[in-house]
Motif scaffolding. Sequence first.
Motif, short mmCIF file in Angstrom:
data_model
loop_
_atom_site.label_atom_id
_atom_site.label_comp_id
_atom_site.label_asym_id
_atom_site.label_seq_id
_atom_site.Cartn_x
_atom_site.Cartn_y
_atom_site.Cartn_z
N MET A 155 0.83 -1.21 0.00
CA MET A 155 0.00 0.00 0.00
C MET A 155 0.87 1.26 0.00
SD MET A 155 -3.16 -0.72 2.62
CE MET A 155 -4.40 -1.99 2.28
N VAL A 156 1.90 1.28 0.85
CA VAL A 156 2.75 2.47 0.93
C VAL A 156 3.48 2.70 -0.38
CG1 VAL A 156 4.79 3.47 2.05
CG2 VAL A 156 3.03 2.33 3.44
N LEU A 157 4.01 1.64 -0.97
CA LEU A 157 4.72 1.79 -2.25
C LEU A 157 3.77 2.26 -3.35
CD1 LEU A 157 7.03 -1.38 -2.16
CD2 LEU A 157 7.69 1.01 -1.75
N ALA A 158 2.53 1.74 -3.34
CA ALA A 158 1.55 2.18 -4.33
C ALA A 158 1.18 3.65 -4.12
CB ALA A 158 0.31 1.30 -4.26
N ASN A 159 1.02 4.04 -2.86
CA ASN A 159 0.71 5.45 -2.56
C ASN A 159 1.85 6.36 -3.00
OD1 ASN A 159 -1.75 4.78 -1.44
ND2 ASN A 159 -1.00 4.75 0.68
N TYR A 160 3.07 5.90 -2.77
CA TYR A 160 4.25 6.71 -3.17
C TYR A 160 4.28 6.87 -4.69
CZ TYR A 160 9.13 7.99 -3.97
OH TYR A 160 10.28 8.61 -4.38
N ASP A 161 4.04 5.79 -5.41
CA ASP A 161 4.03 5.88 -6.88
C ASP A 161 2.93 6.84 -7.35
OD1 ASP A 161 6.14 4.14 -7.12
OD2 ASP A 161 4.89 2.37 -7.49
N ARG A 162 1.77 6.80 -6.67
CA ARG A 162 0.63 7.62 -7.07
C ARG A 162 0.87 9.10 -6.79
NH1 ARG A 162 -2.79 5.28 -3.93
NH2 ARG A 162 -3.02 3.53 -5.36
N HIS A 163 1.57 9.39 -5.69
CA HIS A 163 1.77 10.78 -5.26
C HIS A 163 3.25 11.14 -5.22
CE1 HIS A 163 -2.48 10.86 -4.16
NE2 HIS A 163 -2.31 9.79 -3.41
N ARG A 164 4.00 10.58 -6.11
CA ARG A 164 5.46 10.69 -6.04
C ARG A 164 5.93 12.14 -5.97
NH1 ARG A 164 9.70 11.22 -9.58
NH2 ARG A 164 11.61 10.06 -9.05
N ASP A 165 5.45 12.98 -6.84
CA ASP A 165 5.93 14.36 -6.89
C ASP A 165 5.64 15.10 -5.59
OD1 ASP A 165 6.90 13.94 -9.41
OD2 ASP A 165 5.21 14.91 -10.44
N ARG A 166 4.45 14.89 -5.03
CA ARG A 166 4.09 15.57 -3.80
C ARG A 166 4.94 15.07 -2.63
NH1 ARG A 166 -2.56 15.64 -4.30
NH2 ARG A 166 -2.68 17.43 -5.71
N VAL A 167 5.17 13.76 -2.59
CA VAL A 167 6.00 13.21 -1.51
C VAL A 167 7.44 13.71 -1.65
CG1 VAL A 167 6.92 11.10 -0.47
CG2 VAL A 167 4.52 11.19 -1.19
N ARG A 168 7.95 13.67 -2.87
CA ARG A 168 9.32 14.11 -3.08
C ARG A 168 9.50 15.59 -2.74
NH1 ARG A 168 12.70 10.73 -6.22
NH2 ARG A 168 14.27 12.28 -5.65
N SER A 169 8.45 16.39 -2.90
CA SER A 169 8.54 17.81 -2.58
C SER A 169 8.75 18.06 -1.09
CB SER A 169 7.29 18.55 -3.05
OG SER A 169 6.16 18.22 -2.25
N THR A 170 8.44 17.06 -0.26
CA THR A 170 8.67 17.19 1.18
C THR A 170 10.10 16.78 1.57
OG1 THR A 170 7.99 14.92 1.75
CG2 THR A 170 6.25 16.58 1.57
N GLY A 171 10.88 16.32 0.61
CA GLY A 171 12.24 15.84 0.89
C GLY A 171 12.31 14.37 1.19
N ILE A 172 11.21 13.65 0.93
CA ILE A 172 11.14 12.23 1.27
C ILE A 172 11.21 11.37 0.01
CG2 ILE A 172 9.56 10.42 2.11
CD1 ILE A 172 8.76 12.33 4.33
N THR A 173 12.03 10.32 0.08
CA THR A 173 12.13 9.32 -0.98
C THR A 173 11.86 7.96 -0.37
OG1 THR A 173 13.84 10.63 -2.09
CG2 THR A 173 13.62 8.33 -2.76
N ILE A 174 11.05 7.15 -1.08
CA ILE A 174 10.70 5.81 -0.60
C ILE A 174 11.28 4.78 -1.56
CG2 ILE A 174 8.80 4.21 -0.10
CD1 ILE A 174 8.73 6.39 1.86
N GLY A 175 11.78 3.69 -1.02
CA GLY A 175 12.27 2.60 -1.85
C GLY A 175 12.25 1.29 -1.09
N ARG A 176 12.36 0.20 -1.82
CA ARG A 176 12.35 -1.12 -1.20
C ARG A 176 13.65 -1.37 -0.43
NH1 ARG A 176 9.42 -1.17 -5.68
NH2 ARG A 176 7.54 -2.48 -5.83
N ALA A 177 13.56 -2.27 0.51
CA ALA A 177 14.74 -2.65 1.29
C ALA A 177 15.77 -3.33 0.40
CB ALA A 177 14.34 -3.58 2.43
N ARG A 178 17.02 -3.23 0.81
CA ARG A 178 18.10 -4.02 0.21
C ARG A 178 18.70 -4.85 1.34
NH1 ARG A 178 21.18 0.65 -3.29
NH2 ARG A 178 19.30 1.67 -4.12
N LEU A 179 18.73 -6.14 1.14
CA LEU A 179 18.99 -7.06 2.25
C LEU A 179 20.02 -8.12 1.89
CD1 LEU A 179 15.26 -7.60 3.23
CD2 LEU A 179 16.89 -6.13 4.42
N ALA A 180 20.82 -8.48 2.88
CA ALA A 180 21.82 -9.54 2.72
C ALA A 180 21.20 -10.87 3.14
CB ALA A 180 23.07 -9.23 3.54
#
Length: 538
Positions: A183-208
């Motif tokens: 849900m969060v990733l879908a919301n980020y994709d939907r509102h990417r420009d607005r979220v990025r304007s707050t200085g926030i970037t969302i991405g998936r985890a990178r794991l060992a």
Amino acid sequence: MPSSIIIGSGPAAAAAVLALSEKPDEKITVFDPGTVLDAETQEVISRLSKLRVDDWDEEDVRRVSLQPKQVQSDSLPEKRSYGSDFPFVNKGQLDGVHCEGRVNSAVISSAYGGFSNVWGAQIMPFSAATFRRWPFDFSDMEEHYRTILGHIPFAGESDDLEEWFPLIGSPDPLPPLAPRTQMVLANYDRHRDRVRSTGITIGRARLAFSAPECQPCGLCMTGCPQSLIFSASHSFDRFRRSGRIDYRSGLLAVRVDQEGDTAVVHARELSSGRIQRFTADRVFVGCGPIGTTRLILGSLGSDQPVHLSESAQFVLPMMSMKPTPDPRTRREFTLNQFNMVIGEDDEGFDVSQIHFYPFNQAYYDALPGFLQHPAAAFATDRLLSRLTVGLGYLPSWASPKVRVTAQMSAAPDELPQITLTSEGFSEAKVKGKDVPPMLPDVIKRIRRAAPYLDLWPVTPQMLWSGGAKSYHFGGSFPHASERNTGRATTDRLGRLARWDRIHLIDGSVFPNVPATTFTLTVMANSHRIACEAMELTG
């Protein structure tokens, strides 16, 4: 035959051995206290690893899935590995370690594999901007990042985080993500420009961890029964099976020195107390930032206080308006699933990072007692269907420092007493709690993005960890362009001015500690130091 000694068996030590083992004639000796999981629990893990999740014995699962233990009432609980506290057991390495105030005391591990037995498996490189404060740059590190990511299991995916943190190597895709993550990733994709304007970037985890082999069972945070989460012990198991190293457990280094062109280590045999003397062409010290700091201060005979930089840690619960299905009915992998990077600049330097975890039993155990009562089931169900927990970090330059004060022992082969104190930042307040001044801005930006992500910070329940609790600390002997005896700096090979055959290879040499993930850079930098040391003559 050229020879090297590695002190420690954590990630930094494993990376140094990886580099040194490329030299066919290099004789490599590794020693540490070597505490391991008890044999009975290892048998339980072996049984579970051979079965499908649906066929696991309930008693076996209960035994290896004990939840973290609360050690300090106002701090994160201490993790367990398969129900055991063996990564934190004192085998002498914590004798004489004292803390003042709200500071974590379990800061040096005796375990085979060190604290990588209980880490979160998160791996991203530091941003290129971070290295502008180091005496070398990202280009010097990239090949070593690539080598380490080729040596360990690696799962992750391409996304906006690559703008500052390149996706080096070829990761496997992550297992299916939890409904809240989706849900969060879908919301980020939907509102990417607005979220990025707050200085926030969302991405998936990178794991060992070995994602393709994962059978989701919800036990990641207490110990994977399939051993899919990387530990430095896995690397050392391979080196030992191949006969490439001479590994000796039950030894605690108490002094290092140099005699002419020979590096010398004195170590105490834990079973007898007897002191053994080892010599080699070079010594690589990877005892962890505080273990290394203590060993070096004692070896130098220095009682001058030193300061470690720490990427301080906080826990921030988040609530969502839209519920997900009851997470207790699902079996998922429970490592970090997505990251939030909150930037105050446009180069990836002044950033905070928050890792978000799906539901695991620790969520429920942390609820107030009345919410665990059957009569509160209706309210608890709705709370858990909306709750996400973020584990956040601030960069070291916006966090308290940890002062290490040493008191020399009168005995020549004793480690010094050390006292750890948290100090050195101007306080701000969030909901009446004293916090570093950067954190209110981080919370403000999250609130601005909350309507678009449906993640609302619950600041009254925020937990600010005490000093040295994040385990992302170092910089007691930082890399510098020129070694300075007065400031106890090291050159790019981790060498103090006093020695040219003794190399510090862990976080103790980091000039700063950003808020982004720590262990990959520890390993890459150690690998770089060992590779460059092999190029030296003699």
